[in-house]
Design a protein around this motif. Structure first.
Motif, PDB file in Angstrom:
ATOM      1  N   UNK A 254     -29.761 -24.227  12.924  1.00  8.26           N
ATOM      2  CA  UNK A 254     -30.456 -25.304  13.613  1.00  8.26           C
ATOM      3  C   UNK A 254     -29.388 -26.125  14.315  1.00  8.26           C
ATOM      4  N   UNK A 255     -29.578 -26.381  15.605  1.00  9.22           N
ATOM      5  CA  UNK A 255     -28.594 -27.115  16.406  1.00  9.22           C
ATOM      6  C   UNK A 255     -29.227 -28.407  16.897  1.00  9.22           C
ATOM      7  N   UNK A 256     -28.606 -29.529  16.552  1.00  5.41           N
ATOM      8  CA  UNK A 256     -29.020 -30.829  17.065  1.00  5.41           C
ATOM      9  C   UNK A 256     -27.945 -31.363  17.984  1.00  5.41           C
ATOM     10  N   UNK A 257     -28.329 -32.124  19.016  1.00  4.37           N
ATOM     11  CA  UNK A 257     -27.327 -32.546  19.995  1.00  4.37           C
ATOM     12  C   UNK A 257     -27.781 -33.791  20.741  1.00  4.37           C
ATOM     13  N   UNK A 258     -26.829 -34.377  21.462  1.00  2.00           N
ATOM     14  CA  UNK A 258     -27.129 -35.442  22.409  1.00  2.00           C
ATOM     15  C   UNK A 258     -28.158 -34.936  23.418  1.00  2.00           C
ATOM     16  N   UNK A 259     -29.146 -35.762  23.755  1.00  2.00           N
ATOM     17  CA  UNK A 259     -30.087 -35.401  24.804  1.00  2.00           C
ATOM     18  C   UNK A 259     -31.352 -34.751  24.277  1.00  2.00           C
ATOM     19  N   UNK A 260     -32.078 -34.126  25.171  1.00  2.00           N
ATOM     20  CA  UNK A 260     -33.353 -33.495  24.832  1.00  2.00           C
ATOM     21  C   UNK A 260     -33.238 -31.984  24.991  1.00  2.00           C
ATOM     22  N   UNK A 314     -27.188 -40.038  32.226  1.00  2.00           N
ATOM     23  CA  UNK A 314     -26.507 -41.330  32.211  1.00  2.00           C
ATOM     24  C   UNK A 314     -25.912 -41.650  30.845  1.00  2.00           C
ATOM     25  N   UNK A 315     -25.132 -40.712  30.315  1.00  2.00           N
ATOM     26  CA  UNK A 315     -24.428 -40.913  29.052  1.00  2.00           C
ATOM     27  C   UNK A 315     -22.933 -40.763  29.289  1.00  2.00           C
ATOM     28  N   UNK A 316     -22.148 -41.244  28.355  1.00  2.00           N
ATOM     29  CA  UNK A 316     -20.698 -41.183  28.525  1.00  2.00           C
ATOM     30  C   UNK A 316     -20.057 -40.068  27.726  1.00  2.00           C
ATOM     31  N   UNK A 317     -20.840 -39.351  26.902  1.00  2.00           N
ATOM     32  CA  UNK A 317     -20.248 -38.331  26.049  1.00  2.00           C
ATOM     33  C   UNK A 317     -21.356 -37.432  25.517  1.00  2.00           C
ATOM     34  N   UNK A 318     -20.934 -36.415  24.757  1.00  2.00           N
ATOM     35  CA  UNK A 318     -21.890 -35.455  24.207  1.00  2.00           C
ATOM     36  C   UNK A 318     -21.320 -34.924  22.899  1.00  2.00           C
ATOM     37  N   UNK A 319     -22.193 -34.747  21.879  1.00  2.00           N
ATOM     38  CA  UNK A 319     -21.776 -34.177  20.595  1.00  2.00           C
ATOM     39  C   UNK A 319     -22.930 -33.355  20.035  1.00  2.00           C
ATOM     40  N   UNK A 320     -22.631 -32.506  19.060  1.00  2.00           N
ATOM     41  CA  UNK A 320     -23.678 -31.649  18.495  1.00  2.00           C
ATOM     42  C   UNK A 320     -23.325 -31.255  17.071  1.00  2.00           C
ATOM     43  N   UNK A 321     -24.312 -30.703  16.375  1.00  2.00           N
ATOM     44  CA  UNK A 321     -24.135 -30.251  14.991  1.00  2.00           C
ATOM     45  C   UNK A 321     -24.913 -28.960  14.812  1.00  2.00           C
ATOM     46  N   UNK A 322     -24.402 -28.089  13.928  1.00  2.00           N
ATOM     47  CA  UNK A 322     -25.019 -26.780  13.765  1.00  2.00           C
ATOM     48  C   UNK A 322     -24.831 -26.297  12.335  1.00  2.00           C
ATOM     49  N   UNK A 323     -25.917 -25.766  11.748  1.00  2.00           N
ATOM     50  CA  UNK A 323     -25.837 -25.176  10.415  1.00  2.00           C
ATOM     51  C   UNK A 323     -27.161 -24.503  10.081  1.00  2.00           C
ATOM     52  N   UNK A 324     -27.095 -23.468   9.278  1.00  2.00           N
ATOM     53  CA  UNK A 324     -28.337 -22.884   8.753  1.00  2.00           C
ATOM     54  C   UNK A 324     -28.829 -23.678   7.542  1.00  2.00           C
ATOM     55  N   UNK A 325     -28.026 -24.637   7.090  1.00  2.00           N
ATOM     56  CA  UNK A 325     -28.402 -25.437   5.925  1.00  2.00           C
ATOM     57  C   UNK A 325     -29.291 -26.638   6.290  1.00  2.00           C
ATOM     58  N   UNK A 326     -29.473 -26.904   7.571  1.00  2.00           N
ATOM     59  CA  UNK A 326     -30.105 -28.162   7.964  1.00  2.00           C
ATOM     60  C   UNK A 326     -31.587 -28.231   7.608  1.00  2.00           C
TER      61      UNK A 326
END
Length: 787
Positions: A254-260, A314-326
């Motif tokens: 499952x990958x969560x991130x900045x934005x939609x 209109x954001x200044x950066x981007x980050x994300x997270x990923x794991x099958x444990x989520x």
């Protein structure tokens, strides 16, 4: 001791001299204007603190493609950057940040890290000393123009200069591409702002990924390129832009991130999409991925990959997270009519804390910060639980706070987790929206955010145990030696005692401004105005200082100078109190007063012993030695005295007669500023009848003498005690000199055995007790229920 004074024309002059005729200190005038300390206003940044008519800022738009290797814990990626020059300047080169190079074996941070070898050292300390063995940092494989022409570039540690083939003129844009890779750090060994955590029980990884791509540096009106090296403390200065990021990860992640999410139909099941739709109007968090589903994913290992595509405007950066444990839950809110999806991603190891609190805290934070600043306008706000203790990015943040393996936790762990989520989600406002330069000024990011965090915590729960914000909580830090402190206005990499200086001290100062100096109405309006003026722009300290003064209508230069530019501390002392009453000139009243003073005067030691040792005096034995004065009472009121009094009263106006007979009490307080930091004087008076009154004297009382003043209070009722700062508003470092009469505050010391056992937390104790009660045969087992 009560003193009498005559009420006359001379008294007016006397009182005036007490109030104003002070000798000015030698040295710096603490009430002088900051003047040239602040930059000169111009067409870009005005004297009021608002952006000027010619204000400008650059823009950087990104199209990023990144792949996560779950076997090698590494990342490969490529990106297209479109950089738009909105400045009036011609640029012949661009500066790009390579923040991952802080983990390069030859980084400045590694070379300049200091440490000591102790006789006994934990493995974690050795891991830190050996961090240079990790092969970190960006491996740049391509820098080229759109169309494939290679661009020359030079890497200077965490900065890279890209030389342009033709100058970039105002209002022009250039697109160039980069390709890169790097190894992800084990966050448990190399503590950074992103990394992975390995779970040996199920042999899975959880990734929190940031600073993962080369990012444009800021070019601004006030300093040109911000290319100060990233050494570790000074975080990030970044331009705004639009992002489109495609993240390729194992297919069961499952990958969560900045934005939609742009391709939900490709990466989510129909059930997950239905749950997301249900969450939009839910009153409590809805599970998108359940604990059971996450646990099944941990075990199955499908193989293959999926690509998740996210977009953010209109954001200044981007980050994300990923794991099958989520585990993943979500709940929609409306912020002034704008829908915001509040979400959390966390492994089962985070429960029960995370499922109960995280998304609720996210929603509460967005609502409360919006109230004190500006409405949150991004579509999502996400909290991720993993190896990073706390770090912020637009719309997404990483947060710590994990219960024990048995699911119990301490109160500190619970409130610590709630606080870190509030803090990191709150960073969406400072600096993700109000986009200050963290590389230069940590306090503009962390300090302002910690202040609103404190306000948000107090709206979460009555008497929430906030660590920072209350003036009393900063006192121990303010007491430390000046050699162990730096002013708040110190560059991020040079700050001593980083947490107290960059987080707690500015947050506390703003709370003092709000509660004691300006009051909530003036402060809240000015603070909102600062957020409104500088939303999606790049403010500097002077912009904040000037806006707070401009919008509140209050000269605060003395406060900025003392709290932000020095290491002085608050220590106001009540050195003494003199009590006066007006001489009424009525002989009966005045003689009675003098008799009372005479009778209440203590006997000297000699007088006490003479009463015991001298049984009879000579005059006692020979009465003939007595004369007129042996029976004379100098305090007896005569008719002549009464006639003189009547003559005096006849010559006075009715107003003057009233003043003579009012019986007012005059108290002269001697005040000293021992700590050097200018502050309002908050005085609590307790009257003879037990009632109290608090007077807040503005800090300007010190304007003509920064070290000592006297102040006269006039009361109808006698005062039995005076106390400075009774509600601990000013971070006074020594309360022992704040009272008259002086009071000794009791404390405790503890006796204990040398060896102490580690006690289970209260939840474990309660659970253990309940389990014992529920065992078969237990006398209370049949009725042993739990709340």
């Amino acid at each position: 001791m009560q003193l009498r004074f005559l009420l006359s024309a001379g008294l007016v002059a006397c009182c005036a001299s007490i109030a104003t005729a002070q000798t000015t200190n030698s040295g710096t005038d603490k009430f002088a204007q900051l003047g040239t300390t602040l930059p000169t206003p111009n067409a870009y940044r005005t004297a009021s603190g608002a952006p000027g008519t010619d204000y400008w800022q650059q823009r950087a738009d990104y199209n990023i493609r990144v792949k996560l290797d779950d076997d090698k814990q590494s990342i490969t990626g490529s990106e297209d950057i479109t950089y738009t020059n909105l400045s009036p300047d011609v640029l012949t080169y661009l500066w790009v940040q390579l923040d991952q190079n802080i983990l390069d074996k030859n980084s400045i941070t590694t070379a300049t890290q200091v440490g000591q070898i102790q006789d006994r050292m934990p493995f974690q300390a050795l891991d830190y000393l050996q961090r240079s063995e990790f092969d970190g940092g960006f491996k740049i494989s391509k820098v080229e123009m759109k169309g494939g022409k290679a661009l020359p570039y030079v890497i200077n540690h965490t900065m890279m200069r890209v030389d342009l083939p033709t100058p970039l003129r105002p209002r022009q844009a250039v697109t160039f591409s980069l390709a890169w890779s790097y190894n992800i750090n084990d966050q448990t060994k190399i503590n950074q702002r992103s990394g992975y955590e390995y779970f040996p029980e199920d042999k899975n990884y959880l990734y929190e990924i940031a600073q993962f791509y080369p990012r444009m540096a800021v070019y601004s009106d006030n300093q040109g390129w911000q290319h100060k090296q990233f050494l570790g403390n000074g975080e990030f200065a970044l331009p705004f832009g639009d992002y489109r990021v495609s993240i390729t990860a194992p297919s069961d992640h499952i990958v969560g991130a900045t934005g939609t999410l742009q391709n939900a139909s490709e990466v989510l099941t129909s059930t997950q999409r239905q749950r997301l739709a249900q969450a939009v109007n839910a009153k409590k968090p809805v599970l998108i991925v359940t604990p059971m589903e996450a646990e099944q994913a941990e075990m199955r290992r499908k193989g293959g990959t999926k690509t998740w595509t996210y977009a953010a405007k209109n954001v200044r950066d981007f980050a994300w997270a990923s794991s099958r444990k989520f585990i993943w839950d979500a709940m929609g809110i409306k912020q002034e009519g704008v829908p915001v999806m509040c979400m959390s991603y966390y492994p089962k190891e985070g429960n029960p804390l995370w499922g109960k609190y995280s998304t609720e805290v996210v929603a509460h934070t967005i609502k409360t910060y919006s109230k004190f600043t500006i409405p949150y306008a991004y579509p999502v706000a996400i909290s991720v639980h993993g190896p990073v203790g706390g770090m912020e990015y637009p719309m997404l943040c990483f947060n710590g706070g994990r219960p024990e393996k048995d699911g119990t936790y301490t109160a500190d762990r619970k409130y610590g987790m709630i606080s870190v989520i509030i803090h990191e989600v709150g960073h969406n406002f400072f600096p993700m929206i109000v986009n200050s330069d963290e590389r230069q000024w940590t306090w503009m990011d962390e300090g302002l955010n910690t202040f609103v965090q404190y306000l948000t915590e107090q709206e979460w729960e009555r008497n929430y145990p906030s660590r920072r914000g209350e003036p009393k909580n900063i006192v121990d830090y303010m007491r430390t030696g000046t050699n162990l402190q730096t002013p708040i206005m110190t560059n991020s990499e040079s700050v001593l005692q980083f947490g107290p200086n960059a987080y707690a001290k500015p947050a506390t100062g703003l709370n003092i401004l709000r509660e004691t100096i300006l009051g909530r109405q003036l402060f809240d309006y000015a603070f909102k105005e600062y957020a409104r003026r500088w939303a999606y722009k790049h403010p500097e300290p002077a912009d904040f200082f000037r806006t707070m003064e401009d919008a509140s209508g209050t000269d605060l230069d003395w406060f900025w100078r003392g709290w932000f530019y020095t290491t002085e501390h608050t220590d106001l002392a009540l050195e003494g109190v003199k009590w006066y009453k007006v001489d009424s000139k009525n002989p009966e009243l005045e003689n009675a007063f003098k008799r009372q003073q005479l009778n209440s005067a203590p006997q000297t030691l000699s007088q006490q012993r003479n009463l015991q040792d001298i049984k009879r005096t000579l005059v006692d034995d020979k009465p003939e030695l007595k004369d007129f004065y042996n029976n004379y009472d100098p305090l007896a009121t005569t008719d002549a005295d009464k006639q003189r009094y009547q003559q005096v009263v006849k010559g006075l106006s009715p107003e003057q007669q009233q003043r003579l007979s009012a019986g007012l009490n005059f108290y002269e307080l001697s005040l000293k500023n021992l700590g050097g930091l200018t502050m309002p004087v908050v005085v609590q008076m307790t009257y003879e009848d037990g009632k109290q009154e608090v007077v807040n004297i503005p800090a300007e009382i010190w304007r003509k003498n920064n070290a000592e003043v006297t102040k006269v209070f006039i009361t109808e009722k006698p005062v039995v005690s005076f106390v400075l700062d009774p509600y601990l508003e000013t971070a006074d470092t020594d309360l022992s000199n704040n009272a008259w009469p002086q009071k000794a505050a009791p404390s405790r010391f503890e006796l204990f055995e040398q060896q102490q056992r580690v006690q289970p937390n209260p939840m474990q104790q309660q659970t253990s007790m309940q389990q014992k009660e529920q065992k078969p045969g237990s006398s209370t087992g049949a009725s042993g229920g739990t709340n």
